[in-house]
Design a protein around this motif. Structure first.
Motif, mmCIF file in Angstrom:
data_model
loop_
_atom_site.group_PDB
_atom_site.id
_atom_site.type_symbol
_atom_site.label_atom_id
_atom_site.label_comp_id
_atom_site.label_asym_id
_atom_site.label_seq_id
_atom_site.Cartn_x
_atom_site.Cartn_y
_atom_site.Cartn_z
ATOM 1 N N ILE A 60 0.818 -1.212 0.000
ATOM 2 C CA ILE A 60 0.000 0.000 0.000
ATOM 3 C C ILE A 60 0.854 1.265 0.000
ATOM 4 C CG2 ILE A 60 -1.655 1.330 1.374
ATOM 5 C CD1 ILE A 60 -3.015 -1.384 1.991
ATOM 6 N N PRO A 61 1.864 1.359 0.896
ATOM 7 C CA PRO A 61 2.738 2.530 0.718
ATOM 8 C C PRO A 61 3.780 2.337 -0.380
ATOM 9 C CG PRO A 61 3.373 1.332 2.679
ATOM 10 C CD PRO A 61 2.149 0.654 2.151
ATOM 11 N N ALA A 62 4.225 1.091 -0.616
ATOM 12 C CA ALA A 62 5.417 0.889 -1.442
ATOM 13 C C ALA A 62 5.183 1.173 -2.921
ATOM 14 C CB ALA A 62 5.944 -0.534 -1.259
ATOM 15 N N VAL A 63 3.971 0.874 -3.426
ATOM 16 C CA VAL A 63 3.803 0.968 -4.885
ATOM 17 C C VAL A 63 3.838 2.411 -5.374
ATOM 18 C CG1 VAL A 63 2.517 -1.181 -5.046
ATOM 19 C CG2 VAL A 63 1.275 0.965 -4.756
ATOM 20 N N ARG A 64 3.869 3.353 -4.457
ATOM 21 C CA ARG A 64 3.982 4.746 -4.901
ATOM 22 C C ARG A 64 5.396 5.074 -5.329
ATOM 23 N NH1 ARG A 64 1.575 7.951 0.036
ATOM 24 N NH2 ARG A 64 2.654 9.570 -1.092
ATOM 25 N N PHE A 65 6.347 4.178 -5.027
ATOM 26 C CA PHE A 65 7.746 4.496 -5.297
ATOM 27 C C PHE A 65 8.335 3.567 -6.342
ATOM 28 C CE2 PHE A 65 6.778 5.535 -0.904
ATOM 29 C CZ PHE A 65 7.026 6.884 -0.932
ATOM 30 N N LYS A 66 9.489 4.016 -6.864
ATOM 31 C CA LYS A 66 10.161 3.207 -7.874
ATOM 32 C C LYS A 66 11.603 2.989 -7.489
ATOM 33 C CE LYS A 66 7.937 4.952 -11.941
ATOM 34 N NZ LYS A 66 8.279 5.691 -13.131
ATOM 35 N N SER A 67 12.211 2.042 -8.152
ATOM 36 C CA SER A 67 13.642 1.680 -8.047
ATOM 37 C C SER A 67 14.175 1.791 -6.628
ATOM 38 C CB SER A 67 14.470 2.454 -9.056
ATOM 39 O OG SER A 67 14.805 3.720 -8.591
ATOM 40 N N HIS A 68 15.184 2.665 -6.391
ATOM 41 C CA HIS A 68 15.847 2.604 -5.089
ATOM 42 C C HIS A 68 14.946 3.038 -3.945
ATOM 43 C CE1 HIS A 68 16.635 6.632 -6.657
ATOM 44 N NE2 HIS A 68 16.551 7.006 -5.414
ATOM 45 N N ASN A 69 14.023 3.963 -4.209
ATOM 46 C CA ASN A 69 13.114 4.362 -3.128
ATOM 47 C C ASN A 69 12.200 3.208 -2.733
ATOM 48 O OD1 ASN A 69 14.184 6.855 -2.980
ATOM 49 N ND2 ASN A 69 12.365 7.958 -3.624
ATOM 50 N N LEU A 70 11.745 2.464 -3.731
ATOM 51 C CA LEU A 70 10.936 1.280 -3.442
ATOM 52 C C LEU A 70 11.757 0.277 -2.631
ATOM 53 C CD1 LEU A 70 8.459 -0.486 -3.812
ATOM 54 C CD2 LEU A 70 9.360 -1.195 -6.005
ATOM 55 N N ALA A 71 13.007 0.090 -3.056
ATOM 56 C CA ALA A 71 13.872 -0.838 -2.313
ATOM 57 C C ALA A 71 14.008 -0.387 -0.864
ATOM 58 C CB ALA A 71 15.245 -0.924 -2.987
ATOM 59 N N MET A 72 14.124 0.927 -0.642
ATOM 60 C CA MET A 72 14.270 1.416 0.724
ATOM 61 C C MET A 72 13.011 1.151 1.547
ATOM 62 S SD MET A 72 17.316 2.388 0.890
ATOM 63 C CE MET A 72 17.492 3.150 2.474
ATOM 64 N N VAL A 73 11.826 1.334 0.922
ATOM 65 C CA VAL A 73 10.589 1.084 1.670
ATOM 66 C C VAL A 73 10.499 -0.392 2.062
ATOM 67 C CG1 VAL A 73 8.077 1.134 1.568
ATOM 68 C CG2 VAL A 73 9.387 3.017 0.623
ATOM 69 N N THR A 74 10.880 -1.278 1.139
ATOM 70 C CA THR A 74 10.839 -2.697 1.493
ATOM 71 C C THR A 74 11.872 -3.009 2.579
ATOM 72 O OG1 THR A 74 12.386 -3.295 -0.254
ATOM 73 C CG2 THR A 74 10.061 -3.413 -0.797
ATOM 74 N N LEU A 75 12.981 -2.268 2.556
ATOM 75 C CA LEU A 75 14.002 -2.454 3.595
ATOM 76 C C LEU A 75 13.438 -2.060 4.963
ATOM 77 C CD1 LEU A 75 16.972 -3.061 4.263
ATOM 78 C CD2 LEU A 75 17.464 -0.674 3.841
ATOM 79 N N VAL A 76 12.651 -0.988 4.982
ATOM 80 C CA VAL A 76 12.006 -0.569 6.232
ATOM 81 C C VAL A 76 11.136 -1.705 6.753
ATOM 82 C CG1 VAL A 76 10.347 1.013 7.251
ATOM 83 C CG2 VAL A 76 12.003 1.863 5.601
ATOM 84 N N PHE A 77 10.346 -2.283 5.870
ATOM 85 C CA PHE A 77 9.450 -3.371 6.259
ATOM 86 C C PHE A 77 10.258 -4.536 6.825
ATOM 87 C CE2 PHE A 77 6.905 -7.143 5.469
ATOM 88 C CZ PHE A 77 5.646 -6.745 5.885
ATOM 89 N N GLN A 78 11.305 -4.904 6.094
ATOM 90 C CA GLN A 78 12.165 -5.999 6.521
ATOM 91 C C GLN A 78 12.692 -5.745 7.934
ATOM 92 O OE1 GLN A 78 13.587 -8.933 4.949
ATOM 93 N NE2 GLN A 78 14.543 -9.206 6.923
ATOM 94 N N ALA A 79 13.225 -4.547 8.141
ATOM 95 C CA ALA A 79 13.836 -4.243 9.438
ATOM 96 C C ALA A 79 12.788 -4.264 10.548
ATOM 97 C CB ALA A 79 14.517 -2.881 9.373
ATOM 98 N N VAL A 80 11.619 -3.695 10.267
ATOM 99 C CA VAL A 80 10.600 -3.610 11.313
ATOM 100 C C VAL A 80 10.100 -5.006 11.693
ATOM 101 C CG1 VAL A 80 8.265 -2.802 11.802
ATOM 102 C CG2 VAL A 80 9.928 -1.253 10.768
ATOM 103 N N VAL A 81 9.894 -5.866 10.704
ATOM 104 C CA VAL A 81 9.428 -7.227 11.011
ATOM 105 C C VAL A 81 10.447 -7.954 11.892
ATOM 106 C CG1 VAL A 81 8.999 -9.511 10.014
ATOM 107 C CG2 VAL A 81 7.926 -7.495 9.026
ATOM 108 N N ILE A 82 11.733 -7.838 11.525
ATOM 109 C CA ILE A 82 12.755 -8.545 12.299
ATOM 110 C C ILE A 82 12.835 -7.993 13.720
ATOM 111 C CG2 ILE A 82 15.227 -9.002 12.464
ATOM 112 C CD1 ILE A 82 13.635 -10.670 10.407
#
Lengths: 598, 398, 295
Positions: A104-126
């Protein structure tokens, strides 16, 4: 490939778990254990083919999704006493929800910004897993009991492999259906050309959300399947490092078919076991493989495979640059159903400003249904802006547009095709990775996410609906003279043929109004004449109204029933072609100091 | 299709042969007339490679000395070492060693969660297993008759040692700070320390940090504000080193620092930049440190350098030593099991072994003697008192 | 109050290094449109080179400030020329994948070449700390803290001015906005790519020199630096050097503040939440350089 074999091709990924099972059957327990994990990796690879390969979203949250699945199923079995298969399915659902939350938040972004949003998700889950010690066991990990199915504890490595292979087949099947059907093609279409994709009703955000949801569900399911084999699950197993390693799966395998992910995932999971004697170097070797792939074999293993044994069915006879055959007159499968008397398009007082500049300055224009109407004017006259305002690609500041008697509200571009309006683009906007036929099928509309899911299933079953689409595409391709190139990749066509392909895509849905933006720019002189003939014929056969923006005056006068001339954002002349071109003020704006030339 | 059928047939045949090839002789797996294969697993890359790599080198060194002295009852030892870090890798490595390589005994040279997963597996298979470095309870519980623990005591014992070091250095310490890593083994040690402090009526100031943290500003300031008398660091030497180094500039001077076993490593000295820091304490699970001027340690170090050459900063470390010593303990147990080797025989002999030490087989006594019983498989419980002197960790009594 | 000041100063010291690394990423991206996920590896190699010079070869510390940036700059330009060159025409997506794994390869190569957990580097400057009286308490500041914070910021600002006012900076900006136009104006693509990567690499090297004493040298340094530097660059707008500078400082301060007053275990989560909020609130970052182009 022949049409009858289509469903078989969609089932072919199931060979992967079958082959792994047979291999495990012949091998010892250690290999059965490894092959179980290899099987789950093929699912992860396939899921990432959808997300990374097709949708071109770099996700660094794969590990987190796998962790969601592993923890979810383990905790459900531990606390709710669910049977293992139910828990696996439940964890797939949880993964899907996780993917949607991320998307929902991630699809607003592309390339490296998208990668960063997914990184946020990864870090928060862990961090959540680590901090919620009472539930997850924290950093020290959580014991996973062997699975129990129908009262039987599965402790045999072979039985476990068999069960995992079944689940993996179940996960691979829907991914295969989606990727080889319209959903997958539309994903690739939007990844290569967003504007054109929108024009044909593909809503990008929703497609990407669906891609995140489906792939995350599959990854979570793989995590749930693998968890009992890990014996202990801990946050480290699902960390960023895992995500990066898994990102390599589709890269190495190839990003254009599900086989890429399957092969990449399988190989990358096998390599560390095969290379045990040089375990110190394994990380460096994996990174080097990815870099070399990206440098020299961007198509990955699947492309190398195709090069080694090219498919017999590839249309070798049709050299992509050869001129297309003459357009044939084919009877339209359905007669034009919307012969409409009166005006097709009435634009009243359209204004569009960019800052102080009025690009379109109070333009009013009516186009009669069934006519070919041209708009000409020098560069910067506001033609394309006006055109985009009518097509809905930009919202005008003032004015209204009435289409076939109905007011067209400035809404989403994606909805225009449902109103019976299609367009072509000034800069050719085909979908390069797709075949000509698939390009045209995208032009049929019906591209909502849910529709595309259902159509993918139709196609997998090769049902009547899918055959109709196939036939419609054949008809449109034949109409523009590209029938023999139907299975050729669109980016291998000549520019003139790419223009034809765009026209085929624009007519296949039998629109009421077709907007052509500079259809002959960059096209050779001979081909211009062919396109004139083609468009006139389509106009007659389909009964579709056409609005054409063009510089080429000869082309417009030869083609159009009426011509409007724009200059500085206004219409300065309107009438029959010969008459308009002869007008003095037109010649003045268009040719400059015309008096001297006379 | 024919080809496929033939392939399947061939696969089936191969499988059947594989099953049929079960050992016909009475010997246990991994034992031949003149060789015994031992498996070991540990991390060669990644965050705990500072245990796995040295563990491998130490084991190899010990085994070479044993073989050079004639082996065990005429048989030489062969070591197969597999890299494994995560649980998935560790279970895979353990399965490979036990099921494919058919090792006679397994050594866990890793303290990670991965080792715990492997321990879970070996409990089912019954292979005699020697845990060198793992302190966490999940490796040790439930009790298994085939799993033995070496120089590294269990978490409650080492936790008690840490608390003892605090009061040995500062008998009137009132406020104690716990600086704990958020990752696996610091967390399990924290769980062991809290009840001990509670029993003493001490409520610690707990601050946490992520693995490989380098900035301890906020944690140290919080401890300084609460005026702690002592800080117990549960983490690696690099984390402990940077925390200690930053402490004075964050207002935390004159506290006693007690470091967990994983931080008691000479590589901490260049980080803190002092050769004789006062008030830094730890425990050692060996009689002497690798670089200490102690006859057995010197003997070991010379042998290490003779085999591996000039060591890099911080090597050989205590994990080299424990690996080396562990090879002798295992060899001693195998020797005690006699000529006719079986898993049960080895487990039985091991469970009654008292005061085993490397010098019994000609090695250097760089570990404390180990004693086992039927119900207690913890070989070593002795923990020395350690501090940094002249740029090196030194054992200074019990 | 003194405590608060110390928390802020501690955050600024780490933030200044993030800022320096982030500026390097932005310079490379601005001139060549390459998103360089391998930047953390370059910073780590910078710190490693410092170790070799200062500890192994016993050169005085100041030589590292001269030698290391040249070395890492040359290495970066070399990597671009040898490995990333075939990717120049590839889409952004492929380049991101390539640099992510290039970063992994750099830190793995280091791990294999120098197999030890951590190499310690002594402080560049030592001396008695300074006590600043604030109210009843005193804030403690070390010389090293001042040197690292001030030095890294000064280098960052120098980079900013260089990019804005020198011919080099102008050619890089021209190349970024329109590669064909810039070629027509006589700028050489090869030279601009080489200069941009050299400059970015030199900044990464300097970040490594400044970071070495306070962080040590280990393969993990690459990962932790790249994550923070990227967060800083994205917060700053990714194309703005000043934005990257401020983003880095902001990140450093927010990290320590949240560790001090929220929870030390949630430190890294909070920096990511900060990134997330900035992206949601202003997708172009706090300092957008150019408006988003519409279709």
């Amino acid at each position: 490939m022949s049409d009858a074999r289509r469903p078989l091709a969609i089932l072919s990924p199931l060979l992967a778990p079958l082959a792994l099972f047979l291999w495990g059957w012949a091998a010892g327990d250690y290999w059965r254990f490894v092959l179980t994990l290899v099987a789950t990796s093929t699912v992860i690879g396939a899921a990432l083919t959808m997300l990374v390969g097709f949708a071109r979203c770099i996700s660094l949250a794969t590990g987190a999704m796998m962790g969601i699945g592993a923890y979810c199923s383990t905790l459900l079995i531990l606390h709710a006493g669910l049977p293992f298969p139910v828990a696996v399915v439940a964890s797939a659902l949880a993964g899907g929800v996780g993917g949607l939350l991320l998307a929902i938040p991630a699809v607003r972004f592309k390339s490296h910004n998208l990668a960063m949003v997914t990184l946020v998700f990864q870090a928060v889950v862990i961090i959540l897993v680590r901090e919620m010690k009472s539930v997850t066991g924290g950093a020290e990990g959580l014991n996973v009991a062997p699975p129990v199915i129908f009262g039987q504890t599965i402790s045999s490595d072979l039985v476990y492999l068999g069960m995992a292979a079944c689940f993996c087949a179940l996960a691979l099947l829907p991914i295969s259906v989606l990727l080889s059907g319209p959903y997958g093609r539309n994903l690739r279409a939007l990844a290569t050309n967003e504007v054109a994709a929108r024009a044909f009703g593909i809503r990008i955000e929703r497609y990407l959300m669906a891609a995140f949801t489906v792939s995350s569900a599959a990854i979570a399911m793989a995590g749930a399947l693998a968890a009992p084999r890990f014996r202990i699950i801990d946050p480290d197993s699902f960390g960023l490092h895992t995500s990066i390693v898994m990102l390599a799966y589709p890269v190495i395998g190839g990003m254009t078919s599900i086989w890429g992910g399957i092969l990449g995932g399988g190989l990358m999971r096998l390599l560390p076991e095969l290379l045990r004697p040089i375990a110190d170097y394994i990380e460096l070797i994996l990174a080097a493989i990815v870099i070399l792939t990206v440098m020299f074999f961007r198509g990955g293993l699947t492309e190398i495979g195709e090069r080694l044994c090219p498919r017999r069915t590839a249309p070798l006879a049709a050299a992509p640059d050869a001129p297309a055959e003459r357009a044939t007159t084919l009877p339209a499968p359905r007669p034009p159903s919307h012969a409409h008397a009166g005006d097709a398009l009435v634009a009243t007082n359209i204004v569009k400003r960019y800052g102080a500049l009025a690009a379109v300055d109070d333009v009013t224009l009516a186009i009669r249904a069934g006519t070919l109407h041209g708009i000409m004017g020098p560069n910067g006259a506001g033609k394309t802006t006006f055109f985009n305002a009518v097509t809905g690609f930009i919202a005008p500041d003032a004015g209204r547009v009435v289409l076939f008697g109905q007011e067209a509200k400035p809404g989403r571009v994606e909805d225009r095709i449902a109103l019976g309006i299609t367009r072509t683009f000034q800069h050719v906007a085909i979908f390069p990775g797709l075949t000509c036929r698939d390009n045209v099928i995208a032009g049929l509309g019906r591209n909502g996410v849910r529709q595309s899911f259902r159509r993918s299933l139709d196609r997998a079953l090769w049902s009547a609906a899918a055959r109709d689409e196939h036939e419609a595409a054949s008809w449109a391709l034949a109409a523009v003279g590209l029938r023999s190139l139907a299975e050729t990749r669109a980016d291998q066509l000549s520019l003139g043929n790419q223009r034809r392909l765009e026209i085929a895509r624009a007519i296949v849905s039998r629109p009421r109004l077709i907007l052509l933006d500079e259809p002959v720019s960059g096209v050779s002189h001979g081909e211009v004449e062919q396109i004139v003939t083609l468009l006139r014929r389509l106009n007659v056969e389909l009964g579709a109204t056409m609005l054409i923006v063009e510089h080429n005056i000869g082309f417009l006068t030869a083609l159009c029933d009426r011509i409007s001339v724009m200059a500085s954002g206004r219409i300065i002349a309107d009438g029959l072609p010969a008459e308009v071109v002869a007008r003095k003020e037109v010649r003045q704006v268009y040719f400059g100091e015309i008096e001297d030339a006379a | 299709m024919h080809q496929f059928g033939r392939l399947c047939g061939a696969a089936l045949l191969a499988g059947a042969l594989g099953f049929g090839a079960a050992p016909a002789e009475a010997q246990a797996p991994g034992v031949t007339k003149d060789e015994i294969t031992i498996g070991a697993l540990g991390a060669l890359t990644g965050a705990t490679s500072f245990m796995g790599g040295p563990g491998r080198d130490g084991l190899q060194l010990g085994i070479e000395q044993i073989n050079a002295a004639g082996g065990i009852n005429g048989r030489k030892i062969k070591l197969v070492y597999e890299h494994a870090f995560t649980p998935a890798e560790s279970v895979a490595a353990a399965k490979k060693l036990v099921e494919s390589d058919k090792v006679f005994a397994l050594i866990l040279s890793s303290g990670s969660t991965g080792a715990a997963a492997a321990a879970n597996y070996v409990r089912e298979t019954g292979v005699p297993t020697y845990n060198l470095f793992g302190a966490t309870p999940i490796i040790r519980t439930p009790f298994a008759k085939n799993v033995f623990h070496g120089a590294m005591p269990d978490a409650p014992t080492s936790a008690q040692a840490l608390v003892d070091r605090v009061y040995q250095a500062k008998p009137d310490a009132k406020k104690i700070g716990l600086l704990v890593g958020t990752y696996s083994f610091p967390q399990s040690n924290k769980a062991a320390i809290l009840p001990i402090l509670e029993a003493r009526g001490v409520k610690p100031v707990i601050e946490e940090f992520d693995q490989d943290s380098r900035d301890f500003t906020s944690q140290l300031i919080s401890m300084a504000r609460q005026r702690v008398d002592a800080v117990i660091v549960l983490g690696s030497f690099s984390e402990a080193g940077f925390a200690y180094k930053q402490a004075p500039e964050k207002g935390l001077a004159n506290a006693v620092w007690v470091l967990d076993g994983s931080a008691v490593n000479d590589a901490i000295v260049p980080i803190i930049g002092e050769r004789d820091p006062k008030n830094v304490w730890g425990y050692s699970n060996m009689p002497a440190f690798p670089a200490q001027d102690h006859p057995e340690a010197v003997k070991f170090r010379q042998a290490w350098i003779a085999k591996y050459g000039t060591p890099p900063q911080g090597r050989p470390n205590s994990y080299d030593m424990v690996g080396y010593g562990g090879a002798f303990i295992l060899a001693k147990a195998i020797e005690a099991a006699g000529e006719n080797l079986t898993w049960d025989g080895l487990i039985g002999a091991w469970s009654t072994m008292k005061g085993a030490k490397p010098s019994d087989l000609g090695g250097a006594d760089v570990i404390f003697p180990e004693t086992f019983s039927e119900t207690d498989h913890q070989g070593n419980r002795a923990l020395g008192r350690a501090t940094i002197k002249g740029g090196l960790w030194q054992t200074v009594g019990q | 109050m003194a405590e608060f000041v110390m928390v802020i100063l501690g955050g600024l010291k780490f933030g200044a290094v993030y800022a320096l690394a982030a500026i390097g990423i932005v310079v490379i991206h601005k001139a060549t449109r390459t998103v360089n996920f391998a930047h953390g590896g370059l910073v780590m190699l910078g710190a490693f080179a410092t170790y070799v010079l200062v500890v192994d070869w016993k050169w005085p510390y100041w030589t590292a400030y001269l030698v290391v940036p040249l070395l890492i700059g040359a290495l970066a330009a070399g990597l671009e020329l040898s490995i990333l060159r075939p990717l120049r025409r590839a889409d952004l997506f492929t380049v991101v994948l390539g640099t992510i794994f290039l970063g992994t390869a750099l830190s793995e190569a280091f791990r294999l070449a120098y197999n030890t957990e951590l190499l310690a580097v002594p402080a560049a400057i030592s001396g008695a700390p300074i006590f600043i009286d604030i109210g009843e308490d005193a804030a403690i500041v070390t010389l090293e803290q001042i040197w690292v914070t001030g030095g890294a910021l000064a280098v960052g600002l120098a980079g900013l001015f260089l990019f804005r006012y020198s011919t080099l900076g102008r050619s890089m900006r021209a190349m970024a906005s329109n590669i064909r136009g810039a070629q027509l104006c006589g700028y050489s693509v090869e030279r601009v790519y080489a200069t941009a990567w050299f400059t970015g690499g030199a900044l990464a090297g300097l970040a490594g020199v400044f970071a070495a004493p306070s962080r040590g040298v280990s393969p993990e340094l690459a990962v932790s630096i790249i994550a923070s530097a990227f967060v800083a660059a994205v917060i700053g707008g990714f194309d703005s050097l000043a934005g990257a500078l401020i983003g880095g400082l902001l990140l450093g301060v927010v990290e320590t503040l949240s560790a001090a007053y929220v929870s030390s275990a949630a430190k890294s989560a909070i920096s990511f939440v900060l990134l997330f909020l900035v992206l949601l609130w202003r997708p172009e970052g706090l300092f957008p350089e150019a408006k988003r182009r519409h279709v």
